[in-house]
Write an enzyme that holds these catalytic residues in place. Structure first.
Site, mmCIF file in Angstrom:
data_model
loop_
_atom_site.group_PDB
_atom_site.id
_atom_site.type_symbol
_atom_site.label_atom_id
_atom_site.label_comp_id
_atom_site.label_asym_id
_atom_site.label_seq_id
_atom_site.Cartn_x
_atom_site.Cartn_y
_atom_site.Cartn_z
ATOM 1 N N ARG A 1 0.860 -1.179 0.000
ATOM 2 C CA ARG A 1 0.000 0.000 0.000
ATOM 3 C C ARG A 1 0.905 1.241 0.000
ATOM 4 O O ARG A 1 2.050 1.181 0.451
ATOM 5 C CB ARG A 1 -0.893 0.020 1.235
ATOM 6 C CG ARG A 1 -1.816 -1.188 1.370
ATOM 7 C CD ARG A 1 -2.580 -1.130 2.693
ATOM 8 N NE ARG A 1 -3.502 -2.250 2.846
ATOM 9 C CZ ARG A 1 -3.193 -3.416 3.409
ATOM 10 N NH1 ARG A 1 -1.957 -3.604 3.884
ATOM 11 N NH2 ARG A 1 -4.082 -4.384 3.514
ATOM 12 N N LYS B 1 -1.991 -3.230 8.007
ATOM 13 C CA LYS B 1 -3.087 -2.826 8.882
ATOM 14 C C LYS B 1 -3.061 -3.651 10.165
ATOM 15 O O LYS B 1 -2.765 -4.834 10.159
ATOM 16 C CB LYS B 1 -4.422 -3.013 8.161
ATOM 17 C CG LYS B 1 -4.614 -2.077 6.975
ATOM 18 C CD LYS B 1 -5.970 -2.280 6.329
ATOM 19 C CE LYS B 1 -6.188 -1.308 5.181
ATOM 20 N NZ LYS B 1 -7.504 -1.485 4.528
ATOM 21 N N ARG C 1 -1.106 -1.901 -6.621
ATOM 22 C CA ARG C 1 -1.357 -3.050 -5.733
ATOM 23 C C ARG C 1 -2.328 -4.018 -6.404
ATOM 24 O O ARG C 1 -2.132 -5.238 -6.385
ATOM 25 C CB ARG C 1 -1.891 -2.549 -4.395
ATOM 26 C CG ARG C 1 -2.225 -3.634 -3.379
ATOM 27 C CD ARG C 1 -2.566 -2.953 -2.054
ATOM 28 N NE ARG C 1 -3.261 -3.812 -1.119
ATOM 29 C CZ ARG C 1 -2.670 -4.645 -0.270
ATOM 30 N NH1 ARG C 1 -1.354 -4.760 -0.266
ATOM 31 N NH2 ARG C 1 -3.373 -5.368 0.575
ATOM 32 N N HIS D 1 -3.536 -9.847 3.539
ATOM 33 C CA HIS D 1 -4.955 -9.995 3.875
ATOM 34 C C HIS D 1 -5.109 -11.017 4.998
ATOM 35 O O HIS D 1 -4.513 -12.098 4.948
ATOM 36 C CB HIS D 1 -5.756 -10.457 2.655
ATOM 37 C CG HIS D 1 -5.907 -9.413 1.608
ATOM 38 N ND1 HIS D 1 -6.231 -9.700 0.297
ATOM 39 C CD2 HIS D 1 -5.793 -8.063 1.665
ATOM 40 C CE1 HIS D 1 -6.293 -8.582 -0.398
ATOM 41 N NE2 HIS D 1 -6.037 -7.579 0.410
ATOM 42 N N TYR E 1 -9.903 -10.567 -6.456
ATOM 43 C CA TYR E 1 -8.996 -10.492 -7.592
ATOM 44 C C TYR E 1 -9.185 -11.651 -8.563
ATOM 45 O O TYR E 1 -8.801 -11.557 -9.719
ATOM 46 C CB TYR E 1 -7.543 -10.458 -7.098
ATOM 47 C CG TYR E 1 -7.229 -9.211 -6.335
ATOM 48 C CD1 TYR E 1 -6.985 -8.013 -6.989
ATOM 49 C CD2 TYR E 1 -7.206 -9.210 -4.942
ATOM 50 C CE1 TYR E 1 -6.710 -6.856 -6.287
ATOM 51 C CE2 TYR E 1 -6.935 -8.059 -4.233
ATOM 52 C CZ TYR E 1 -6.690 -6.887 -4.902
ATOM 53 O OH TYR E 1 -6.431 -5.743 -4.203
ATOM 54 N N HIS F 1 -4.517 2.679 -5.279
ATOM 55 C CA HIS F 1 -4.318 1.238 -5.129
ATOM 56 C C HIS F 1 -4.072 0.524 -6.452
ATOM 57 O O HIS F 1 -3.974 -0.707 -6.478
ATOM 58 C CB HIS F 1 -5.551 0.626 -4.461
ATOM 59 C CG HIS F 1 -5.368 0.408 -2.980
ATOM 60 N ND1 HIS F 1 -4.568 1.211 -2.205
ATOM 61 C CD2 HIS F 1 -5.879 -0.528 -2.141
ATOM 62 C CE1 HIS F 1 -4.617 0.786 -0.950
ATOM 63 N NE2 HIS F 1 -5.388 -0.271 -0.889
#
Length: 323
Positions: free
Chosen positions: A170, A196, A271, A294, A303, A268
């Site tokens: 990111r 995150k 990414r 993730h 995706y 994004h």
């Protein structure tokens, strides 16, 4: 008469019934005590006006008469539309439900109703948009456009974009990188990213990203870092301080304009392209999940839809019976 949501619209009664009076009190509370903007208030007034008209047709004019079924039926009416009006989009219907939920929460807190009939009614979720991914040739154009000349800023921008596409980081993760997050000389090219929730992951770097980072660290960063007071940041600005997320995004947008991709690039995009191109190349989805950081493979599965679109394109172009 119906409004464009398919919900009957009535003129304001000459005398305010209890539910109308309570709604006006809530709107006054938002205006005076919460400082809600005039634009938002106007939207809430329209939405609750539809709601009160809907309830009035069903003989509901007092706050304590409202049941959860009334709220869910109102949402269904917004989404279904009417004979002379199209249904409301999920985002518009969600805004109306937010207004209704706010009204009933206020009435319950004020003691005008024994409970909140709208508490369990959730706004409709907007349709999830598939992430935008560039084609491989478009990524190459974007990366080439990132470096104009051999200035320190050009070396930095090329290294930044190569890193974003080469690692799937990111923008915020890239700008948060410190020198200790990069490998020492002679080690395998990897980068340590802090995602995150403070979740750390180690991601390998391809030779292009590693070479671009090396050029920046050797020939570009010392020049810009010398203007500051010393920082461990990998990417620094012209004053020698850590590059901000906004400045990084500006560098991406500038490269996108030079590559004639301004309408196709978002924060994004690289990414998304990283993940999509890996899946197109046969990478296992669990590996892509780990690379992206993730916590659930469900997030990564979006995706696969992008990759499916790519497969359809290839099929349409290659199969003799596709057309």
């Amino acid at each position: 008469m119906t409004d464009n949501a398919g919900v009957p619209e009535t003129s304001a009664p000459s005398g305010r019934h209890p539910l109308r009076r309570s709604t006006d009190e809530w709107l006054d509370h938002l205006r005076v005590e919460r400082g809600v903007s005039a634009h938002t208030l106007a939207a809430y007034r329209r939405d609750t006006g539809r709601y009160l008209a809907f309830l009035a047709e069903r003989g509901v004019r007092r706050p304590e008469q409202v049941q959860e079924a009334h709220v869910t039926d109102f949402l269904a009416a917004l989404r279904a539309g009417g004979p002379d009006a199209p249904p409301l989009a999920a985002t518009s219907a969600a805004r109306a439900v937010v207004a209704v939920r706010g009204l009933h929460r206020f009435l319950a807190l004020e003691g005008e109703t024994p409970s909140d009939p709208a508490r369990a009614v959730t706004p409709p979720a907007p349709p999830r948009r598939l992430p935008k991914a560039l084609r491989v040739d478009e990524v190459e154009r974007l990366l080439s456009a990132a470096s104009v000349g051999d200035t320190p800023a050009a070396l930095r921008d090329r290294a930044l974009l190569e890193l974003l596409y080469g690692s799937g980081a990111r923008v915020s993760e890239a700008t948060a990188l410190d020198l200790d997050d990069l490998p020492s000389t002679g080690e395998d090219p990897v980068v340590r990213l802090l995602g995150k929730g403070g979740k750390e992951r180690i991601v390998p770097l391809g030779s292009y990203a590693a070479d671009a980072l090396g050029a920046w660290l050797v020939r570009g960063r010392p020049v810009l870092a010398g203007a500051g007071r010393g920082t461990a940041a990998v990417f620094v600005n012209r004053r020698g301080g850590r590059l901000s997320r906004q400045s990084a995004w500006n560098a991406i947008k500038a490269a996108a304009r030079r590559a004639d991709l301004a309408d196709s690039v978002s924060p994004h995009t690289l990414r998304h392209s990283f993940a999509t191109h890996l899946l197109d190349g046969g990478a296992d989805i669990r590996v892509v999940q780990e690379l992206l950081g993730h916590s659930s493979v469900t997030t990564t599965q979006i995706y696969t839809h992008v990759s499916t679109e790519r497969m359809r394109e290839v099929y349409a172009q290659a199969h003799p019976r596709a057309r």
